[in-house]
Design an enzyme around this catalytic site. Sequence first.
Site, PDB file in Angstrom:
ATOM      1  N   TYR A 158       0.826  -1.208   0.000  1.00  0.00           N
ATOM      2  CA  TYR A 158       0.000   0.000   0.000  1.00  0.00           C
ATOM      3  C   TYR A 158       0.862   1.259   0.000  1.00  0.00           C
ATOM      4  O   TYR A 158       0.641   2.184  -0.801  1.00  0.00           O
ATOM      5  CB  TYR A 158      -0.941   0.008   1.208  1.00  0.00           C
ATOM      6  CG  TYR A 158      -1.615   1.342   1.429  1.00  0.00           C
ATOM      7  CD1 TYR A 158      -2.583   1.795   0.542  1.00  0.00           C
ATOM      8  CD2 TYR A 158      -1.270   2.159   2.506  1.00  0.00           C
ATOM      9  CE1 TYR A 158      -3.198   3.028   0.719  1.00  0.00           C
ATOM     10  CE2 TYR A 158      -1.877   3.387   2.691  1.00  0.00           C
ATOM     11  CZ  TYR A 158      -2.835   3.824   1.792  1.00  0.00           C
ATOM     12  OH  TYR A 158      -3.423   5.045   1.963  1.00  0.00           O
ATOM     13  N   LYS A 162       1.062   4.353  -2.932  1.00  0.00           N
ATOM     14  CA  LYS A 162       0.816   5.768  -2.635  1.00  0.00           C
ATOM     15  C   LYS A 162       2.035   6.619  -2.988  1.00  0.00           C
ATOM     16  O   LYS A 162       1.906   7.738  -3.492  1.00  0.00           O
ATOM     17  CB  LYS A 162       0.439   5.948  -1.166  1.00  0.00           C
ATOM     18  CG  LYS A 162      -0.863   5.292  -0.756  1.00  0.00           C
ATOM     19  CD  LYS A 162      -2.062   5.856  -1.518  1.00  0.00           C
ATOM     20  CE  LYS A 162      -2.468   7.229  -1.048  1.00  0.00           C
ATOM     21  NZ  LYS A 162      -3.716   7.697  -1.712  1.00  0.00           N
TER      22      LYS A 162
END
Length: 377
Positions: A158, A162
């Site tokens: 994750y 990002k």
Amino acid sequence: MSLAGLKCLVTGAGGFLGQRIVCQLLEEEENLAEVRALDILISSETLQNFGKLKNKTLLTVIQGDIRDRTVLDTAVEGVSFVIHTASIIDVLGHVEQHTLWDVNVRGTQNLLEACILSNVQHFIYTSSIEVTGPNSRGDPICDGDEDTVYQNSTHAPYAATKKEAEKSVLELDGLPLKNGTSLVTCALRSMYIFGEGSPFLLKHLDDSILNNNVFLRTSRKEALVNPAYVGNVAWAHIQLAKAMRDPEKLNRVRGQFYYVADDTPHVSYADLNYELTKELGFGIEPKLAMPLRMLYCYALLLETVSFLLRPFVRYIPVINRSLLTLLNTPFSFSYKKAQRDFGYVPRYKWEEAKQHTSRWIAKMIPLRAAYLNKKPI
């Protein structure tokens, strides 16, 4: 600078933060011409909340996938600025990595391409504190800022998506557009967000109800972070949008990233849950279930089992080393640069944010308890 008369697109408008941004845009004293709310799914409850706030601003709800370029081309047509909050948040590995990259990275790149073709000049990206860290060693930061040097060695999927998406956004700042203007981009790295509607807070609430209204101790008391209230994070996006239209502030903010925090006291993640619920009669376990080093060994064991079972069955551990590091590393940042460059000041004080959140939790307790009692074991 006013946003009056402009058209805005908010992606992820059905999400925890996205819907709060839409609500604040609809509450603007000087009405926007239109707010477009894009998400793959927007609940009927969220639509009702939007409806209560509608004024002279036209609200257009668009149901579609951030990966669908046709949807994006239609959504950005004639828009003045985009606030891009849509992403998949996954810290346990429930989502396949290729899906994370498709949505968080390629979806962002698709949206940028659509904006460039439609001469959308202003683009705000909702980034994450996890772009910075903590790293796999758990090196701490106390009240860092945008100039703080930090070696991020995390490989959490994750966080990686990002970081790559934010890079794609900021690299395009200054790109010439066909109408003679140039693209202006900026990213906001928010702290952990709490408040009414938080799915993470609901999960912790469920766990505590099953544990006789006692929150599980998932982080050491010493692992101080500075969470931010959802209303303040939404407010920062709107203040930045206004600054992007202000000639005096434009060159300061363009191509920059900013940490977004507020005046919530520095606490551990676990103790934040307790602070928000102690007046409702909730408690918190005094210490971790086992020493932190043993927890890391336990997490490694679960990850190994998951890896070995992968050819046969998909097993997702309830904890992993990356999440343990995140929960147990002191990691806090100042919002002074945002205050200096575009005038961000939290809209809600800590006590007000706490009160709003606690009232919401109080309403949710009987609903969650009833749901958990009916849930099959």
